[in-house]
Enzyme design. Structure first.
Site, PDB file in Angstrom:
ATOM      1  CE1 TYR A  19      -4.257  -1.515   0.000  1.00  0.00           C
ATOM      2  CE2 TYR A  19      -3.026  -3.223   1.135  1.00  0.00           C
ATOM      3  CZ  TYR A  19      -4.144  -2.811   0.439  1.00  0.00           C
ATOM      4  OH  TYR A  19      -5.150  -3.694   0.186  1.00  0.00           O
ATOM      5  CE1 TYR A 147      -6.825  -6.376   3.243  1.00  0.00           C
ATOM      6  CE2 TYR A 147      -5.870  -8.171   4.508  1.00  0.00           C
ATOM      7  CZ  TYR A 147      -5.845  -7.330   3.418  1.00  0.00           C
ATOM      8  OH  TYR A 147      -4.841  -7.451   2.488  1.00  0.00           O
ATOM      9  CG  ASP A 247      -9.645 -14.665   6.754  1.00  0.00           C
ATOM     10  OD1 ASP A 247      -8.630 -15.195   7.238  1.00  0.00           O
ATOM     11  OD2 ASP A 247      -9.605 -13.711   5.949  1.00  0.00           O
ATOM     12  CE  LYS A 276      -1.525 -11.163   7.957  1.00  0.00           C
ATOM     13  NZ  LYS A 276      -2.861 -10.815   7.497  1.00  0.00           N
TER      14      LYS A 276
HETATM   15  C1  PLP Z   1      -3.442 -10.827   6.162  1.00  0.00           C
HETATM   16  C2  PLP Z   1      -4.794 -11.367   5.996  1.00  0.00           C
HETATM   17  C3  PLP Z   1      -5.228 -11.915   4.773  1.00  0.00           C
HETATM   18  C4  PLP Z   1      -4.354 -11.908   3.542  1.00  0.00           C
HETATM   19  O1  PLP Z   1      -3.204 -12.646   3.689  1.00  0.00           O
HETATM   20  P1  PLP Z   1      -1.943 -12.383   2.707  1.00  0.00           P
HETATM   21  O2  PLP Z   1      -0.966 -13.440   3.098  1.00  0.00           O
HETATM   22  O3  PLP Z   1      -1.477 -10.993   3.000  1.00  0.00           O
HETATM   23  O4  PLP Z   1      -2.429 -12.516   1.314  1.00  0.00           O
HETATM   24  C5  PLP Z   1      -6.495 -12.445   4.714  1.00  0.00           C
HETATM   25  N1  PLP Z   1      -7.305 -12.444   5.784  1.00  0.00           N
HETATM   26  C6  PLP Z   1      -6.928 -11.940   6.975  1.00  0.00           C
HETATM   27  C7  PLP Z   1      -7.870 -11.994   8.133  1.00  0.00           C
HETATM   28  C8  PLP Z   1      -5.673 -11.370   7.124  1.00  0.00           C
HETATM   29  O5  PLP Z   1      -5.299 -10.848   8.298  1.00  0.00           O
END
Ligand code: PLP
Length: 432
Positions: A19, A147, A247, A276
């Site tokens: 970004y 997100y 997620d 992550k």
């Molecule tokens: C960081 C994140 C993503 C995206 O992961 P990337 O490895 O950056 O593509 C998706 N969902 C959540 C909740 C996140 O924190």
């Protein structure tokens, strides 16, 4: 020094950062090494890392067992294609993931990043309904301020305002957005809290799944909401026969105080995304888990296979990192670590509540958030943090930390004391 200056010119002129503008006025700091919870900059300065490199580096940098496991795997093979071939790290990691994720999540799809894991989850849900003879179910219900990543599919379920959906209107699938739950973590949810989801599920007959970050919304606003919402959402999805996607890319692997945030409510999704912290921050790896009900439905439908297959799927080095990281986590007293983080963040950040520029302080597990009343000026606040010896990267109104689980009391004290001092100083500077 010469070399560093030369390289930094390349960085400034030719490298995009997350970004960012290529011609950004904001400096990037040159890191030359990292060890434990500290980053070392090219000028020799050391910074305490409050970010765990965006949730990932839970065991700290340069971790001896992680290094050793990767060196060993490197001698066997760094990579091999996953089409038609398989390998021990992928099979062992899968056994481990199935053991620690809730039943009945029993099938794993590996990919290279969180965004792709979310895209894969969306595709799984669509293919599931296609196989079931309901091909019209191609849309998703998502929470505002959520997100889920930056690829087009993931982006389509991100908050439409902060996700800049208007600019991409013609290429982004149009999803159904509902207000984020206002019931806070630790509280119960009222009928009114559930009404938006209930209404959306009743109104739309083309929904494949509901997607949400369980309990803690991350990059969309750092908001912690009631675990009861998950219980009610599961019930509503079941009543309407719609799939539920969690997620857990940010929340997974202990960050909120449970191994997975869905355990705060004992709710199991049909599809779960992780990433992550999966590899302890060593390599890029993500996964989408689902039930045999979903996987076998897809298998038994047309075209009889799941339509996705990344080149670097289940990279052996990344799988080894993940397996080692999970073993380290499970061998550690991670609950005590998270408890220590939570206590230090609660105590250490409490003085921020007295500052006139602060709207709210909230802490959940190993996440500490100071929400200001106005968006912060990164040009002012980031250099103040670096000057003071900590690495914190705010966004919008949010100054937040999620330290490595291994951070000591002393370093946590230094981190929070510095946060309070810098936010206070920033307030004075931005008033003049
Ligand atoms: C960081 C994140 C993503 C995206 O992961 P990337 O490895 O950056 O593509 C998706 N969902 C959540 C909740 C996140 O924190």
């Amino acid at each position: 020094m010469q070399q560093s200056e030369h390289l930094m010119n390349i960085d400034r002129d030719a490298i995009w950062h997350p970004y960012s503008a290529l011609t950004s006025a904001l400096p990037n700091y040159h890191v030359i090494s990292a060890d434990g919870v500290r980053l070392t900059l090219a000028n020799g300065k050391q910074l305490i890392d409050g970010m765990s490199s965006w949730w990932c580096v839970i065991h700290g940098y340069n971790q001896p067992q992680m290094n050793q496991a990767l060196e060993r795997q490197l001698k066997d093979m760094a990579h091999v294609m996953f089409g038609g071939l398989t390998h021990t790290p992928a099979m062992q990691l899968t056994e481990q993931l199935l053991a620690i994720t809730p039943e009945p999540l029993n099938a794993v799809f590996y990919s290279d990043s969180g965004s792709v894991a979310v895209d894969v989850a969306l595709k799984m849900a669509i293919q599931y309904w296609y196989a079931k003879g309901e091909p019209q179910r191609q849309r998703f219900i998502s929470l505002r301020s959520g997100y889920h990543g930056d690829t087009l599919g993931a982006m389509s379920v991100c908050d439409p305002v902060t996700g800049m959906h208007s600019m991409f209107a013609d290429v982004l699938p149009e999803q159904v957005f509902i207000d984020q739950p206002r019931c806070r973590f630790g509280e119960a949810c009222s009928e009114a809290d559930m009404a938006p989801l209930k209404k959306a599920l009743m109104k739309h007959t083309d929904i494949a799944a509901v997607i949400m970050e369980p309990v803690a919304q991350g990059a969309g606003g750092m908001w912690f909401y009631s675990a009861d919402y998950l219980t009610q959402a599961r019930k509503l999805c079941d009543e309407q026969g719609v799939l539920l996607i969690f997620d857990e890319i940010a929340t997974g692997f202990g960050r909120t105080g449970k191994l997975f945030a869905c355990e705060h409510a004992h709710v199991v999704p049909d599809i779960m995304c992780i990433g992550k912290a999966l590899t302890g921050g060593y390599l890029s790896l993500a996964a989408t888990l689902t039930t045999h009900e979903v996987s076998s439905t897809i298998d038994n439908g047309q075209p009889g296979v799941f339509m996705h297959g990344p080149t670097f799927m289940a990279n052996p080095l990344a799988c080894t990192a993940a397996l080692t990281s999970i073993r380290l986590l499970l061998e550690s007293d991670w609950q005590a670590n998270i408890h220590r983080l939570q206590q230090s963040l609660e105590e250490g950040l409490a003085p921020c509540r007295e500052l006139p520029q602060v709207h709210e302080v909230r802490v959940l597990g190993g996440i500490g958030v100071v929400e200001l009343k106005e968006p912060v000026d990164m040009k002012i606040i980031v250099p103040l943090f670096v000057e003071a010896g900590v690495w914190i990267r705010p966004f919008g109104k949010l100054v937040y930390v999620m330290p490595p689980y291994i951070m000591s009391r002393e370093d946590l004290d230094e981190l929070t004391t510095t946060m309070v001092a810098v936010i206070a100083k920033y307030g004075e500077l931005s008033l003049v």
